[in-house]
Design a protein around this motif. Sequence first.
Motif, short mmCIF file in Angstrom:
data_model
loop_
_atom_site.label_atom_id
_atom_site.label_comp_id
_atom_site.label_asym_id
_atom_site.label_seq_id
_atom_site.Cartn_x
_atom_site.Cartn_y
_atom_site.Cartn_z
N ALA A 137 18.72 84.01 52.55
CA ALA A 137 18.39 83.03 51.51
C ALA A 137 19.58 82.80 50.58
O ALA A 137 19.86 81.66 50.19
N ALA A 138 20.29 83.88 50.25
CA ALA A 138 21.46 83.75 49.38
C ALA A 138 22.56 82.94 50.07
O ALA A 138 23.22 82.09 49.44
N ASP A 139 22.76 83.20 51.35
CA ASP A 139 23.76 82.43 52.09
C ASP A 139 23.36 80.95 52.15
O ASP A 139 24.20 80.06 52.02
N ALA A 140 22.08 80.70 52.33
CA ALA A 140 21.60 79.32 52.38
C ALA A 140 21.82 78.61 51.05
O ALA A 140 22.20 77.44 51.01
N TYR B 138 22.01 71.07 56.43
CA TYR B 138 20.93 72.00 56.80
C TYR B 138 21.43 73.44 56.59
O TYR B 138 21.97 74.04 57.53
N PRO B 139 21.27 74.01 55.42
CA PRO B 139 21.72 75.40 55.24
C PRO B 139 21.09 76.34 56.26
O PRO B 139 21.78 77.15 56.88
N TYR B 140 19.77 76.23 56.45
CA TYR B 140 19.09 76.91 57.55
C TYR B 140 18.17 75.90 58.22
O TYR B 140 17.27 75.35 57.56
N ALA B 141 18.40 75.64 59.49
CA ALA B 141 17.54 74.69 60.21
C ALA B 141 16.30 75.43 60.71
O ALA B 141 16.41 76.42 61.43
N ALA C 54 25.61 71.32 66.51
CA ALA C 54 26.80 70.90 67.24
C ALA C 54 27.61 69.87 66.48
O ALA C 54 28.82 69.72 66.70
N ALA C 55 26.96 69.14 65.58
CA ALA C 55 27.65 68.15 64.75
C ALA C 55 28.26 68.76 63.50
O ALA C 55 28.90 68.05 62.71
N GLY C 56 28.05 70.06 63.29
CA GLY C 56 28.61 70.73 62.12
C GLY C 56 27.78 70.59 60.87
O GLY C 56 28.26 70.88 59.76
N ASP C 57 26.52 70.18 61.01
CA ASP C 57 25.67 69.93 59.85
C ASP C 57 24.71 71.08 59.53
O ASP C 57 23.93 70.98 58.58
N VAL C 58 24.75 72.15 60.32
CA VAL C 58 23.82 73.27 60.13
C VAL C 58 24.61 74.55 59.86
O VAL C 58 25.56 74.86 60.58
N GLY C 59 24.17 75.28 58.84
CA GLY C 59 24.81 76.56 58.55
C GLY C 59 24.31 77.66 59.45
O GLY C 59 25.10 78.44 60.01
N MET C 60 22.98 77.74 59.63
CA MET C 60 22.36 78.81 60.42
C MET C 60 21.14 78.27 61.15
O MET C 60 20.45 77.39 60.63
N LEU C 61 20.86 78.83 62.31
CA LEU C 61 19.60 78.57 63.02
C LEU C 61 19.46 79.56 64.16
O LEU C 61 20.44 80.16 64.61
N LEU D 171 16.29 74.42 51.15
CA LEU D 171 17.36 75.05 51.92
C LEU D 171 17.23 74.82 53.43
O LEU D 171 18.01 75.38 54.20
N THR D 172 16.26 73.99 53.83
CA THR D 172 16.04 73.76 55.27
C THR D 172 16.38 72.33 55.69
O THR D 172 16.06 71.93 56.81
#
Length: 411
Positions: free
Chosen positions: A163-166, A176-179, A252-259, A233-234
């Motif tokens: 959550a902190a990373d997001a 999308y910090p976390y998808a 793959a487009a670089g728009d998501v931090g984590m999933l 954060l989603t």
Amino acid sequence: MTALGLTAALGGCGLTGGSDEVTLKLVAADYGDSGANSSQKYWDKLVKEYEEEHAGVRIDVTVYSWNDVDAKVKEMVDAGKAPDLAQIGAYADYAAKDLLYQADDLLSIPVQADFVSQLADAGQVNGVQYGIPFASSTRLLFYNKTLFQKAGLTAPTTWKELAADAEALKAEGVKYPYALPLGAEEAQAETMQWLLSGGGGYTDADLGTYSIDSAENVATFNWLKNNLVGKGLTGPVAPGELNRADAFSAFAAGDVGMLNGHPSLMRIAANKGVKFGMVPMPGADGPTKMSMGVADWMMAFKQNGHAEQVGEFLDFVYDKQNVLDFSREYDLLPVTNSASTVMTGAKGDADLKPFLEELPLSELYPVGRTSWAAVSADIKKRIGRTVASGGSPSAVLGQLQSTATRAESAE
């Protein structure tokens, strides 16, 4: 892929081309993502080698997409024209109707003994194995190394760290910090991974019953709702409307931090130049002790007989090199111990090693229950409501538990 994805074979029922020739019909699913790597090519090569060594036996293989293959097999069975073999996503319904051979009736003892134990166990109904594992996969948390480095972050090991990373990624403008894909495509997978990370799951291991509305599961979705979704954060798409394929594309487009992702995401991301890392799914207080595993299944129908020929062909299918060839072609995990040992030690398979290490710690869907199809469908339909504004995790999970209870009673 979904589960995972592979090939198919169609046709009449155990037709013979002559008094001494037997034709086995195989229906399977396609794991390829283009004509260039269609599973039909894998099967054609395998069958050619087999037929050269086994005069009098022909293997007729047809491959269907994962969107169609289960329905195609059902149509054939309902029409009284079951294939000899089917490689699809679920076996329990056919086993419950006594349509399938037991694995003991087909496979040699060395082949049976070589299956990864939890996969073989998942192929059982009432202690008898009908589902023969064909391909498997586990899940890891993927993170975008470039975005993490820019925000000065390290990979999370706990929910609090995630959550902190997001939060930090959101502050950096990450879309999308976390998808959190809880859309209909594969919501049951994302859901199970989170339930396991919270110490729960779909079933109670001790009681052997569904436990979807357990205290642990309710706590998990309350945390998701309050600490990720509720804080924005989603991402811009509501989790209940976000499908896995779209989440993968966004990564793959670089728009998501984590999933959460399976091995095929490695190739998808690498092809787009995304630098990524992979770690075990964070848990409430530390790395998750139990990962989620997925398996696809081979099964043999009794309608046409030919148990001896079917068994000999399956022994060939599960030869170590054939299992390795298939697993490497489609970035999947082998279902046999012998092939797993080779991949674990091979430099060329190093990218799959983290997933292989998760397999012994993995838990699969309750695929041995004929009720699972109905339960899974209801999860896909409802689970996104748990984290929606105004939604109640307790109420939604309670509704899912009611579906599971009714489905169990109908078995």
